[in-house]
Design a protein around this motif. Structure first.
Motif, mmCIF file in Angstrom:
data_model
loop_
_atom_site.group_PDB
_atom_site.id
_atom_site.type_symbol
_atom_site.label_atom_id
_atom_site.label_comp_id
_atom_site.label_asym_id
_atom_site.label_seq_id
_atom_site.Cartn_x
_atom_site.Cartn_y
_atom_site.Cartn_z
ATOM 1 N N SER A 195 0.839 -1.194 0.000
ATOM 2 C CA SER A 195 0.000 0.000 0.000
ATOM 3 C C SER A 195 0.873 1.242 0.000
ATOM 4 O O SER A 195 1.893 1.305 0.673
ATOM 5 C CB SER A 195 -0.894 0.016 1.253
ATOM 6 N N LYS A 196 0.460 2.230 -0.792
ATOM 7 C CA LYS A 196 1.188 3.485 -0.801
ATOM 8 C C LYS A 196 1.108 4.120 0.577
ATOM 9 O O LYS A 196 0.126 3.965 1.288
ATOM 10 C CB LYS A 196 0.617 4.407 -1.880
ATOM 11 N N LYS A 197 2.177 4.839 0.955
ATOM 12 C CA LYS A 197 2.298 5.363 2.307
ATOM 13 C C LYS A 197 1.060 6.174 2.690
ATOM 14 O O LYS A 197 0.637 7.059 1.976
ATOM 15 C CB LYS A 197 3.543 6.245 2.389
ATOM 16 N N GLY A 198 0.490 5.821 3.829
ATOM 17 C CA GLY A 198 -0.681 6.548 4.305
ATOM 18 C C GLY A 198 -1.980 6.006 3.760
ATOM 19 O O GLY A 198 -3.033 6.590 3.984
ATOM 20 N N GLU A 199 -1.935 4.855 3.047
ATOM 21 C CA GLU A 199 -3.148 4.325 2.457
ATOM 22 C C GLU A 199 -3.312 2.863 2.820
ATOM 23 O O GLU A 199 -2.413 2.211 3.334
ATOM 24 C CB GLU A 199 -3.113 4.480 0.928
ATOM 25 N N VAL A 200 -4.475 2.327 2.526
ATOM 26 C CA VAL A 200 -4.752 0.917 2.726
ATOM 27 C C VAL A 200 -5.430 0.408 1.465
ATOM 28 O O VAL A 200 -5.888 1.172 0.623
ATOM 29 C CB VAL A 200 -5.686 0.672 3.941
ATOM 30 N N HIS A 201 -5.466 -0.912 1.320
ATOM 31 C CA HIS A 201 -6.192 -1.508 0.205
ATOM 32 C C HIS A 201 -7.691 -1.392 0.490
ATOM 33 O O HIS A 201 -8.188 -1.986 1.450
ATOM 34 C CB HIS A 201 -5.808 -2.975 0.027
ATOM 35 N N TYR A 202 -8.407 -0.644 -0.339
ATOM 36 C CA TYR A 202 -9.840 -0.445 -0.100
ATOM 37 C C TYR A 202 -10.608 -1.619 -0.687
ATOM 38 O O TYR A 202 -10.583 -1.855 -1.891
ATOM 39 C CB TYR A 202 -10.308 0.873 -0.717
ATOM 40 N N LEU A 203 -11.274 -2.375 0.176
ATOM 41 C CA LEU A 203 -12.008 -3.565 -0.255
ATOM 42 C C LEU A 203 -13.355 -3.584 0.453
ATOM 43 O O LEU A 203 -13.474 -4.082 1.567
ATOM 44 C CB LEU A 203 -11.202 -4.819 0.102
ATOM 45 N N PRO A 204 -14.401 -3.018 -0.160
ATOM 46 C CA PRO A 204 -15.688 -2.873 0.528
ATOM 47 C C PRO A 204 -16.481 -4.170 0.538
ATOM 48 O O PRO A 204 -16.245 -5.086 -0.251
ATOM 49 C CB PRO A 204 -16.397 -1.812 -0.325
ATOM 50 N N ASP A 205 -17.437 -4.238 1.440
ATOM 51 C CA ASP A 205 -18.386 -5.342 1.461
ATOM 52 C C ASP A 205 -19.385 -5.155 0.317
ATOM 53 O O ASP A 205 -19.636 -4.032 -0.132
ATOM 54 C CB ASP A 205 -19.144 -5.369 2.784
ATOM 55 N N PRO A 206 -19.982 -6.248 -0.172
ATOM 56 C CA PRO A 206 -21.000 -6.109 -1.224
ATOM 57 C C PRO A 206 -22.235 -5.405 -0.689
ATOM 58 O O PRO A 206 -22.512 -5.434 0.514
ATOM 59 C CB PRO A 206 -21.303 -7.567 -1.603
ATOM 60 N N PRO A 207 -22.987 -4.733 -1.568
ATOM 61 C CA PRO A 207 -24.206 -4.048 -1.109
ATOM 62 C C PRO A 207 -25.245 -5.048 -0.626
ATOM 63 O O PRO A 207 -25.182 -6.241 -0.949
ATOM 64 C CB PRO A 207 -24.678 -3.305 -2.366
ATOM 65 N N ARG A 248 -13.143 -5.556 -6.845
ATOM 66 C CA ARG A 248 -12.016 -5.229 -5.971
ATOM 67 C C ARG A 248 -11.443 -6.485 -5.318
ATOM 68 O O ARG A 248 -10.236 -6.589 -5.097
ATOM 69 C CB ARG A 248 -12.453 -4.245 -4.890
ATOM 70 N N LYS A 249 -12.304 -7.459 -5.008
ATOM 71 C CA LYS A 249 -11.801 -8.710 -4.446
ATOM 72 C C LYS A 249 -10.904 -9.428 -5.446
ATOM 73 O O LYS A 249 -9.882 -10.016 -5.079
ATOM 74 C CB LYS A 249 -12.969 -9.614 -4.045
ATOM 75 N N GLU A 250 -11.280 -9.384 -6.713
ATOM 76 C CA GLU A 250 -10.452 -10.028 -7.727
ATOM 77 C C GLU A 250 -9.142 -9.266 -7.932
ATOM 78 O O GLU A 250 -8.068 -9.872 -8.002
ATOM 79 C CB GLU A 250 -11.217 -10.115 -9.055
ATOM 80 N N VAL A 251 -9.239 -7.945 -8.030
ATOM 81 C CA VAL A 251 -8.053 -7.133 -8.312
ATOM 82 C C VAL A 251 -7.047 -7.218 -7.171
ATOM 83 O O VAL A 251 -5.850 -7.400 -7.392
ATOM 84 C CB VAL A 251 -8.459 -5.663 -8.570
ATOM 85 N N ILE A 252 -7.538 -7.098 -5.921
ATOM 86 C CA ILE A 252 -6.645 -7.070 -4.767
ATOM 87 C C ILE A 252 -6.349 -8.467 -4.241
ATOM 88 O O ILE A 252 -5.211 -8.799 -3.917
ATOM 89 C CB ILE A 252 -7.239 -6.193 -3.648
ATOM 90 N N GLY A 253 -7.394 -9.299 -4.145
ATOM 91 C CA GLY A 253 -7.205 -10.626 -3.567
ATOM 92 C C GLY A 253 -6.513 -11.606 -4.487
ATOM 93 O O GLY A 253 -5.590 -12.320 -4.083
ATOM 94 N N ASP A 254 -6.924 -11.662 -5.767
ATOM 95 C CA ASP A 254 -6.367 -12.640 -6.713
ATOM 96 C C ASP A 254 -5.178 -12.098 -7.493
ATOM 97 O O ASP A 254 -4.357 -12.871 -7.984
ATOM 98 C CB ASP A 254 -7.446 -13.101 -7.693
ATOM 99 N N GLU A 255 -5.120 -10.760 -7.665
ATOM 100 C CA GLU A 255 -4.051 -10.095 -8.411
ATOM 101 C C GLU A 255 -3.802 -10.745 -9.778
ATOM 102 O O GLU A 255 -2.697 -11.186 -10.082
ATOM 103 C CB GLU A 255 -2.763 -10.097 -7.587
ATOM 104 N N PRO A 256 -4.844 -10.820 -10.624
ATOM 105 C CA PRO A 256 -4.672 -11.445 -11.934
ATOM 106 C C PRO A 256 -3.880 -10.541 -12.874
ATOM 107 O O PRO A 256 -3.781 -9.327 -12.654
ATOM 108 C CB PRO A 256 -6.111 -11.610 -12.423
ATOM 109 N N PRO A 257 -3.295 -11.082 -13.943
ATOM 110 C CA PRO A 257 -2.643 -10.238 -14.952
ATOM 111 C C PRO A 257 -3.662 -9.340 -15.631
ATOM 112 O O PRO A 257 -4.863 -9.649 -15.666
ATOM 113 C CB PRO A 257 -2.030 -11.247 -15.924
ATOM 114 N N VAL A 258 -3.197 -8.229 -16.171
ATOM 115 C CA VAL A 258 -4.114 -7.244 -16.743
ATOM 116 C C VAL A 258 -4.875 -7.828 -17.930
ATOM 117 O O VAL A 258 -6.028 -7.462 -18.174
ATOM 118 C CB VAL A 258 -3.347 -5.967 -17.146
#
Length: 465
Positions: A195-207, A248-258
Motif C-alpha cells: 500500500s502506498k504510504k498513508g493508504e490501505v487496500h480499499y475492499l468494501p463489502d458487497p451491497p 475489488r476482491k479479484e483485483v486485490i485478492g487474486d491479483e490477476p494479470p491485466v
C-alpha cells in the motif's frame, strides 16, 4: 443529472401557494421559474435514525463513504447515558469532570469503534481527532483537564481500540481488513502490492442483497452489453457500481494479470469507467488532477527556469526550450509533467515513450513497459515533446488498455486512475514523480509525503509568495 435508483420529483406549484407537489408531467412546471426537489426512495424500510447517522451505516452504499463532518456521536447504553447526563450537569454547575470507570470507558470506545468502522476500518489521525472533538463537545464531562484541547488521551484510546476492533473484523471475515493484514508471499500469484504510504487496500463489502451469483450474472450481462455498437451507458454505470465489491476482491485478492482483467471486465477500460472507479475508491474526481496541475504550473515553470543552469537538468532545459516555441496552456501542462522527473533525476525511458504513429509497430514500442504512456505524433520528433499530439495511450504490462486520449495531461490523470483501479505499484523509475502527483497535485494524503516531495513542495510555495 445521472441520478440512479428510485426517486420522486416534486416542484413548487404557484397555483397552490408554492406547496410541493409531485411532478408527473414536465408541462406542469411554471414557465418563468421552477424549483425542484429530489426525494430518494428506498425499497427496504429504513430505520428511524437521522439522516446523518443513516449515512454512516447505509448498507446500500458500496463505494467509498466520505468521513462525516462533524462526526455524529451515537447514544450509548441506557445506564451509561444516565451517568453521562448527571456528570454533564455537574460539569455545567461546578466545572468538575467525570471520573470514568473502566466499564463506562469500554462501552464508549466500543460504540465509537463500531461507528468508525462503518465508514473506514483505517481512520487517519484527523479522523480520530474529529471523533474525540465531537465526543467532548457532546459530553463536556469527559474533557481532560491536563490537555489543552481536552481530548488528547481519548485519541490514543481510540487508536488502540480500533486496532483491537480490526482483529475482531478480521476474525469475522471482513474482506478489507483480511487483505490488508495479509503478509507478502501469501498470494498464489505475484507478491502483494505494498500500500502506498498513508493508504490501505480499499475492499468494501458487497451491497445489501447482492450475492456472488448476482454479481457474476451482472458481469456476464456487461460482457454482452459492451459488444453492442451503442451500449447502454446508464445500465453499465449501475452494474459497474453493483459489482464493485466483487471486482475489488479479484483485483486485490487474486491479483490477476491485466490481460485477464480486460477479458473479464472490458467495461472498466474506458475513460468514463476509470473515472467512476477511481471515485469509488478515493471519493475524488479523477480529472481534478488538471485543476491541481494548473494551480502548481506557474511555480513549477519558474523552478524549471531556475534549475536549468545545473548540468544535471538537461531534461528541464530541453523541455523549456520546446515550450518557448509554442507557449499554450496544453504545452505548459505537458512541459511541467515531462519536466517533473528532472527534479528527481529520474529516468523516464521505460515509462514515457514518444512514437510516430506511422513508424514502428506497437509491439516494439511497448516492449518492456510495465506501466506508462505512449505519446503519439506524426513525423520525426525534433523537440522534447510534440507540439501537436496525435493521441495518448495508457499501457499496462505491454498492453494498451486506454487509447485515443486527447492530450498528455489527461493521459497522466488516467494513468493515475488506472494505477489505483488495478492496484498497481508506482514504477520505481519514477516513484517520486508519481508521489508528487498524488500528494501535491491531487491532494491525496498530502500530509504523508516523503522528505523529497516535502522539500520540492516547500520550494514551490516560496515562488507563490
Amino acid at each position: 443529472m445521472g441520478l440512479r435508483g428510485n426517486f420522486l420529483l416534486q416542484f413548487e406549484d404557484p397555483d397552490f401557494g408554492n406547496e410541493l407537489c409531485n411532478l408527473t408531467d414536465i408541462k406542469e412546471l411554471p414557465t418563468d421559474r421552477a424549483t425542484l426537489k429530489v426525494l430518494i426512495t428506498f425499497s427496504d424500510a429504513v430505520s428511524d435514525s437521522t439522516l446523518d447517522t443513516a449515512s454512516l451505516s447505509s448498507p446500500s452504499n458500496n463505494s467509498s463513504v466520505e468521513w462525516p463532518d462533524p462526526f455524529i456521536i451515537p447514544d450509548f447504553s441506557h445506564d451509561v447515558e444516565l451517568q453521562l447526563t448527571a456528570a454533564n450537569d455537574a460539569y455545567a454547575k461546578e466545572g468538575t469532570v467525570m471520573v470514568v470507570s473502566k466499564g463506562v470507558k469500554s462501552e464508549i470506545l466500543d460504540k465509537l469503534a463500531d461507528m468508525i468502522s462503518k465508514v473506514t476500518a483505517y481512520p487517519s489521525k484527523e479522523h480520530y481527532e474529529s471523533v474525540a472533538t465531537a465526543l467532548v463537545a457532546k459530553h463536556p464531562c469527559l474533557r481532560e483537564l491536563g490537555s489543552e484541547k481536552g481530548w488528547y488521551c481519548w485519541v490514543f484510546s481510540l487508536k488502540f481500540k480500533m486496532g483491537n476492533y480490526r482483529q475482531r473484523l478480521m476474525a469475522a471475515g471482513c474482506p478489507e481488513v483480511v487483505v490488508n493484514k495479509r503478509k507478502r508471499g501469501q498470494t498464489s500469484s505475484k507478491v502483494l502490492k505494498k500500500s502506498k504510504k498513508g493508504e490501505v487496500h480499499y475492499l468494501p463489502d458487497p451491497p445489501a442483497g447482492q450475492s456472488a451469483f448476482t454479481s457474476e450474472e451482472n458481469r456476464k450481462t456487461m460482457l454482452l452489453e459492451v459488444q453492442k455498437c451503442d451500449p447502454d451507458l446508464q445500465l453499465l454505470d449501475e452494474m459497474m457500481t453493483a459489482t464493485f465489491s466483487q471486482r475489488r476482491k479479484e483485483v486485490i485478492g487474486d491479483e490477476p494479470p491485466v490481460s485477464e482483467l480486460v477479458n473479464r471486465w472490458p467495461a472498466l477500460f474506458n475513460e468514463r469507467q476509470i473515472r467512476a472507479e477511481f471515485g469509488r475508491i478515493v471519493t475524488t474526481d479523477l480529472l481534478s488532477f488538471l485543476e491541481g496541475l494548473d494551480a502548481w504550473t506557474p511555480s513549477l515553470l519558474q523552478l524549471c527556469k531556475a534549475a536549468i543552469s545545473s548540468s544535471r537538468r538537461l531534461t528541464l532545459q530541453s523541455v523549456m526550450q520546446c515550450l518557448e516555441k509554442e507557449d499554450t496552456n496544453q504545452n505548459r501542462r505537458t512541459a511541467v509533467l515531462l519536466g517533473l522527473p528532472g527534479f528527481f533525476a529520474e529516468d523516464t525511458s521505460e515509462i514515457i515513450r514518444m512514437c510516430d504513429v506511422h513508424g514502428e509497430t506497437l509491439d516494439v514500442l511497448m516492449k518492456g513497459m510495465r506501466v506508462g504512456l505512449l505519446i503519439g505524433h506524426e513525423g520525426v520528433l525534433h523537440d522534447a515533446f510534440p507540439m501537436q499530439v496525435f493521441h495518448v495511450a495508457v499501457v499496462v504490462e505491454e498492453t494498451i488498455i486506454l487509447h485515443d486520449i486527447p492530450d498528455v495531461a489527461t493521459g497522466f490523470a488516467l494513468l493515475m486512475g488506472t494505477i489505483y483501479c488495478l492496484n498497481l505499484e508506482y514504477p520505481s523509475e519514477m516513484k517520486c514523480s508519481f508521489e508528487f502527483m498524488q500528494r501535491v497535485v491531487m491532494k491525496i494524503k498530502p500530509d504523508h509525503c516523503s522528505a523529497r516531495i516535502h522539500g520540492l513542495r516547500n520550494k514551490l510555495l516560496r515562488y507563490r509568495l
